[in-house]
Design an enzyme around this catalytic site. Structure first.
Site, PDB file in Angstrom:
ATOM      1  N   PRO A  35       0.756  -1.249   0.000  1.00 36.46           N
ATOM      2  CA  PRO A  35       0.000   0.000   0.000  1.00 36.46           C
ATOM      3  C   PRO A  35       0.789   1.304   0.000  1.00 36.46           C
ATOM      4  O   PRO A  35       0.361   2.279  -0.622  1.00 36.46           O
ATOM      5  CB  PRO A  35      -0.836  -0.106   1.286  1.00 36.46           C
ATOM      6  CG  PRO A  35      -0.917  -1.554   1.586  1.00 36.46           C
ATOM      7  CD  PRO A  35       0.380  -2.111   1.138  1.00 36.46           C
ATOM      8  N   THR A  52       2.449   2.188  -5.497  1.00 36.93           N
ATOM      9  CA  THR A  52       2.497   3.628  -5.740  1.00 36.93           C
ATOM     10  C   THR A  52       3.010   4.293  -4.476  1.00 36.93           C
ATOM     11  O   THR A  52       2.344   4.272  -3.436  1.00 36.93           O
ATOM     12  CB  THR A  52       1.107   4.176  -6.102  1.00 36.93           C
ATOM     13  OG1 THR A  52       0.655   3.546  -7.298  1.00 36.93           O
ATOM     14  CG2 THR A  52       1.168   5.682  -6.333  1.00 36.93           C
ATOM     15  N   LYS A  87       3.017   8.150 -12.349  1.00 37.35           N
ATOM     16  CA  LYS A  87       1.823   7.571 -11.714  1.00 37.35           C
ATOM     17  C   LYS A  87       1.113   8.588 -10.821  1.00 37.35           C
ATOM     18  O   LYS A  87      -0.130   8.676 -10.816  1.00 37.35           O
ATOM     19  CB  LYS A  87       2.211   6.341 -10.898  1.00 37.35           C
ATOM     20  CG  LYS A  87       1.064   5.721 -10.092  1.00 37.35           C
ATOM     21  CD  LYS A  87      -0.081   5.259 -10.975  1.00 37.35           C
ATOM     22  CE  LYS A  87      -1.296   4.801 -10.173  1.00 37.35           C
ATOM     23  NZ  LYS A  87      -1.059   3.593  -9.391  1.00 37.35           N
ATOM     24  N   LYS A 129      -4.010   8.621  -0.099  1.00 37.25           N
ATOM     25  CA  LYS A 129      -2.557   8.477   0.048  1.00 37.25           C
ATOM     26  C   LYS A 129      -1.839   8.995  -1.183  1.00 37.25           C
ATOM     27  O   LYS A 129      -0.845   9.738  -1.091  1.00 37.25           O
ATOM     28  CB  LYS A 129      -2.213   7.009   0.311  1.00 37.25           C
ATOM     29  CG  LYS A 129      -0.732   6.717   0.480  1.00 37.25           C
ATOM     30  CD  LYS A 129      -0.077   6.211  -0.806  1.00 37.25           C
ATOM     31  CE  LYS A 129      -0.638   4.874  -1.254  1.00 37.25           C
ATOM     32  NZ  LYS A 129       0.053   4.354  -2.454  1.00 37.25           N
TER      33      LYS A 129
END
Length: 329
Positions: A96, A126, A201, A276
């Site tokens: 995560p 990511t 990203k 996030k």
């Protein structure tokens, strides 16, 4: 020590007779073992696609139920990232956040505790681009190499093996890892040195979050004014409002089959995860003094939704939240 009955069974079959050997070869031309660390909504499907394409998989996840489930499909199960590294020279991780990546690779039971010269590590998480560079430097010091390969395509792309990979790292390492990436996705874009994949990203997810909130606002307004949501989506999808959040992942329940909005906003890209990513984008923007007013607003909206108890729901839930129809976790 661990083993896979299916793996050993396959090896026995290879030596048991010519006719069976041919059938196995038709199924797969690869006997390479790939480690997979992180078996959430994305990682589990990615591991399945590696197996589907003939790779042997040794897997680890903090949730033993996930590893057991993959083990029942034929994967070998490890007790730690270190044990994965003891049994695979190429490893894919999908976890995560930045802290998890550091723990997976640099922790007391991390991958680097058992790394070998020439190993290739493929991190599809990511995370902060600075952390990607930091961990890749530690990997390089250990004699291995690392690629940051964050993905786009969501849980549907992971399940269908149609992910897009944004790759940062050495280009020759990408070529060595390409067969693994091709088993999990359909588009591989080389972005530059380590950390570059993460930069691309974050920019993608910044735009994605803004688009999802915009589609949710417009669909909520239209339905409250009496418009049919499927008609709205049909017009959006052939007009200037067209985007992935409308034509492939619509946030209105019942407009599309198979997407999280039609499954009580379960099983998709969670609110806390998009928050996030937006936080990382805001931090990156501050470091170069780039104004991102819409991105900052999107972060506040998703944080608000999370504080109301929907942090684990799919990030398409703003539609239901704006209409006071959001299902509680």
């Amino acid at each position: 020590f661990f083993f896979s009955l299916r793996m050993f069974g396959r090896a026995t079959v290879l030596f048991s007779g010519r006719s069976v050997l041919l059938s196995v070869r038709c199924y797969s031309s690869s006997t390479e073992t790939v480690g997979v660390i992180g078996l959430g909504n994305m990682g589990f499907s990615m591991a399945k696609n590696l197996m589907k394409n003939g790779f042997r998989v040794v897997a680890y996840d903090v949730n033993p139920e996930s590893t057991q489930k993959l083990g029942e499909l034929g994967a070998s199960v490890a007790a730690s990232p270190k044990e994965v590294a003891e049994n695979a020279r190429k490893i894919v991780s999908m976890v995560p956040a930045s802290a998890h990546v550091k723990e997976v690779y640099c922790g007391a039971n991390g991958v680097l505790q058992a790394s070998q010269a020439g190993d290739i590590y493929i991190d599809a998480s990511t995370i902060d681009p600075h952390v990607a560079k930091e961990v890749s430097a530690l990997v390089k010091a250990a004699g291995a190499t690392m690629l940051d390969t964050p993905v786009s395509g969501g849980v549907t792309g992971a399940a269908n093996g149609t992910l897009t990979f944004m790759v940062g790292g050495a280009q020759d390492d990408l070529e060595k890892a390409r067969p693994i990436l091709e088993a999990m996705g359909k588009k591989i874009t080389y972005c530059g040195a380590n950390g570059s994949g993460q930069i691309v990203k974050l920019c993608n997810n910044l735009a994605l979050a803004i688009e999802m909130i915009g589609i949710s606002e417009a669909m909520n307004l239209g339905t409250k004014l009496g418009a049919d949501p499927k008609l709205l989506a049909d017009v959006f999808n052939c007009s200037t409002a067209r985007c992935w959040s409308s034509d492939s992942y619509n946030p209105v329940p019942g407009v599309m089959d198979g997407v999280p909005s039609s499954k009580n906003y379960e099983g998709g890209f969670g609110v806390d995860l998009i928050s996030k990513d937006l936080s990382l984008a805001v931090t990156a923007a501050q470091s170069v003094k780039a104004p991102i007013p819409l991105g900052s607003s999107a972060l506040q909206i998703y944080n608000l939704i999370s504080t109301h108890g929907f942090g684990g729901k799919d990030f398409g839930i703003p539609f239901a939240f704006f209409g006071n129809k959001a299902p509680k976790e």
